[in-house]
Scaffold this active site. Structure first.
Site, short mmCIF file in Angstrom:
data_model
loop_
_atom_site.label_atom_id
_atom_site.label_comp_id
_atom_site.label_asym_id
_atom_site.label_seq_id
_atom_site.Cartn_x
_atom_site.Cartn_y
_atom_site.Cartn_z
N LYS A 193 5.34 -35.01 -31.34
CA LYS A 193 5.85 -34.69 -30.00
C LYS A 193 6.99 -33.70 -30.21
O LYS A 193 8.06 -34.09 -30.71
CB LYS A 193 6.42 -35.95 -29.33
N GLU A 249 -0.12 -48.79 -24.02
CA GLU A 249 -1.26 -47.93 -23.71
C GLU A 249 -2.55 -48.50 -24.28
O GLU A 249 -2.59 -48.90 -25.44
CB GLU A 249 -1.05 -46.53 -24.33
N HIS A 284 5.65 -48.54 -19.21
CA HIS A 284 4.93 -47.56 -18.37
C HIS A 284 4.21 -48.21 -17.19
O HIS A 284 3.74 -47.51 -16.31
CB HIS A 284 3.89 -46.80 -19.20
N HIS A 333 1.89 -35.77 -25.43
CA HIS A 333 2.78 -35.54 -24.29
C HIS A 333 3.85 -36.63 -24.26
O HIS A 333 3.90 -37.48 -25.16
CB HIS A 333 1.95 -35.60 -23.00
N ASP A 336 -1.69 -48.15 -28.07
CA ASP A 336 -0.31 -47.84 -28.46
C ASP A 336 0.50 -49.05 -28.00
O ASP A 336 0.78 -49.21 -26.81
CB ASP A 336 0.19 -46.56 -27.79
N GLU A 372 -1.29 -47.58 -32.59
CA GLU A 372 -0.01 -46.84 -32.69
C GLU A 372 1.16 -47.79 -32.50
O GLU A 372 1.12 -48.69 -31.66
CB GLU A 372 -0.02 -45.75 -31.60
N ASP A 391 4.54 -43.44 -34.26
CA ASP A 391 5.16 -42.62 -33.22
C ASP A 391 6.68 -42.80 -33.30
O ASP A 391 7.38 -42.02 -33.94
CB ASP A 391 4.60 -43.00 -31.85
N LYS A 432 -3.12 -36.68 -27.07
CA LYS A 432 -2.90 -37.82 -26.19
C LYS A 432 -2.12 -37.29 -25.00
O LYS A 432 -0.92 -37.03 -25.10
CB LYS A 432 -2.13 -38.89 -26.96
N GLU A 473 1.43 -42.83 -16.72
CA GLU A 473 0.54 -41.82 -17.30
C GLU A 473 -0.83 -41.80 -16.64
O GLU A 473 -1.80 -41.29 -17.20
CB GLU A 473 0.43 -42.02 -18.82
N SER A 515 9.81 -44.78 -23.35
CA SER A 515 10.04 -45.66 -24.51
C SER A 515 10.47 -44.75 -25.66
O SER A 515 9.67 -44.30 -26.46
CB SER A 515 8.77 -46.44 -24.86
P1 PGA Z 1 7.00 -42.14 -23.92
O1 PGA Z 1 5.62 -42.82 -24.27
O2 PGA Z 1 6.76 -40.73 -23.62
O3 PGA Z 1 7.52 -42.94 -22.78
O4 PGA Z 1 7.85 -42.31 -25.17
C1 PGA Z 1 4.63 -42.20 -25.00
C2 PGA Z 1 4.31 -42.92 -26.26
O5 PGA Z 1 4.98 -43.91 -26.64
O6 PGA Z 1 3.40 -42.51 -26.96
ZN ZN Z 2 3.76 -44.15 -28.60
#
Ligand code: PGA
Ligand code: ZN
Length: 419
Positions: A342, A169, A160, A370, A247, A290, A317, A393, A210, A42
């Protein structure tokens, strides 16, 4: 002061079976650093570009051979011979060579793999653990180094988890007062308790990207009910030992100013969605939320912040994408109280460190994260400790590419004791 002697890159697979870049940097004193770039599923629109070949004949267009050619033909000739301990200069040089706002020319994946491999080689050369080496580039504060509190992603929805539910999440977060090794144990305890709870409800305990479970549920709230039960059945107290987080990754259920979630039969405006989160919070006490709103829905974010930030971390994020301009906008608009960092969203170590620094200065909580498309590279664990992040995370406490990071934190925890 070791110099860069050689840079070699090749195509490897990440945990989703998609190609990514692994780069090896060799210094003239023999020190070696190997790093690979993760990929998101995403992906926010303000992120650095994860450069793919778009050649449908190979890996559904997801090959990275062009990005590797950029390392071999453009980056390597300029970086070989440079002092590897000058990470600022190396990262700056790559940013300049690329010359775009989103690293679309050379590729954020190409640049990041070199940036990290240089740091790893240079840490080896200096005979320092990576987290301590990276501290050299962090503005010193008086805070003692500590292991960040882990946020475990125990139910995977959205992109995911086969879209079984809308939110991406569902997290369990141990109390910050707990020692990391204890947090890891109770996180894992809740994970397996949840497996039982899910199976007792005749649902599937297969997992998503994940490592969190991905049962077919009728609503997002159902996921929270299952997790709360799992916490109780682990002899832990929800809201005391273990907290809940989400999230939402709301861009994946946002279209033309409206949000669509299974919990509601009609489409929602951002105001409606904030009211929904408020109701969920009253019932489940969310410590963490998130990407509750879409990445350009600033009015929605402000509303969410005003409504919930006294009790719940309002985390950006996709909204911020580890980008200094986006972060400063989010701070000035009072849209968030915490931010995801990230490194691959921005593309170099030095820029990622600067964004974490900026967030801390503004009083935001920092969560180092991650990506769903990870490799076994554990760099992110050292990075998180070096910036003294509040949280990390790294997914569920299962699957090689996730536990590589959790296990690295265990090693750092014991190293910190002897400092
Ligand atoms: P992504 O998801 O690595 O697929 O972007 C992680 C997140 O959204 O926190
Ligand atoms: Zn996120």
């Amino acid at each position: 002061m070791a110099k860069i002697k050689q840079i070699n890159s090749r195509e490897i697979l990440n945990a989703k079976g998609e190609p990514t870049i692994e780069t090896t940097v060799i210094l003239n004193d023999g020190a070696v650093g190997i790093a690979s770039a993760p990929s998101g599923t995403s992906v926010g629109k303000y992120e650095a570009v994860d450069l793919k070949d778009n050649d449908e004949k190979r890996y559904q267009g997801k090959g990275v051979l062009n990005a590797i050619t950029n390392i071999d033909k453009i980056l390597s000739p300029l970086l070989v011979g440079m002092d590897a301990s000058n990470q600022q200069l190396i990262d700056k040089k790559m940013i300049e060579i690329d010359g775009t706002v989103n690293k679309s020319k050379i590729g954020g994946n190409a640049i990041l793999s070199v940036s990290i491999a240089v740091a790893k080689a240079s840490a080896r050369s200096a005979v320092l653990p990576l987290f301590l080496y990276l501290r050299e580039y962090v503005k010193k504060d008086d805070q003692q180094l500590k292991i960040p509190t882990p946020c475990f992603n125990v139910i995977n929805g959205g992109k995911h988890g086969g879209k079984s539910i809308d939110f991406q999440e569902f997290l369990v977060i141990p109390a910050t007062s707990k020692k990391y090794s204890e947090s890891l144990e109770i996180g894992t305890r809740v994970y397996f308790s949840l497996k039982k709870v899910i199976e007792n409800n005749n649902l599937s305990s297969l997992v998503g990207f994940e490592g969190g479970f991905s049962p077919k549920l009728t609503s997002n709230q159902d996921a929270l009910i299952l997790i709360k039960k799992a916490i109780e059945e682990s002899n832990l107290r929800a809201g005391f030992d273990m907290f809940l987080g989400i999230d939402a990754a709301s861009d994946s259920f946002y279209n033309e100013n409206k949000y669509i979630i299974k919990d509601k039969s009609t489409t929602l405006t951002s105001k409606d969605l904030v009211a929904f989160y408020k109701m969920v919070n009253e019932q489940f006490h969310l410590l963490y939320l998130e990407d509750g709103l879409s990445e350009d829905d600033w009015d929605g974010w402000k509303e969410l912040y005003t409504t919930m930030s006294t009790q719940t971390m309002i985390v950006g994020d996709d909204l911020v994408a580890t980008n200094p301009f986006r972060l400063s906008e989010a701070i000035s608009k009072n849209a968030i109280s915490a931010v995801i960092i990230k490194p691959n969203q921005i593309g170099t170590i030095i820029e990622a460190l600067a964004v974490a620094e900026m967030a801390k200065q503004a009083g935001l909580k920092v969560i180092v994260s991650h990506r769903s498309g990870e490799t076994n590279d554990d760099f992110i664990a050292d990075f998180a400790v070096s910036v003294n992040a509040d949280y990390v995370k790294f997914g569920a406490p299962v699957r090689g590419e996730r536990v590589a990071k959790y296990n690295r934190l265990l090693a750092i925890e014991s190293q910190l004791k002897s400092l």
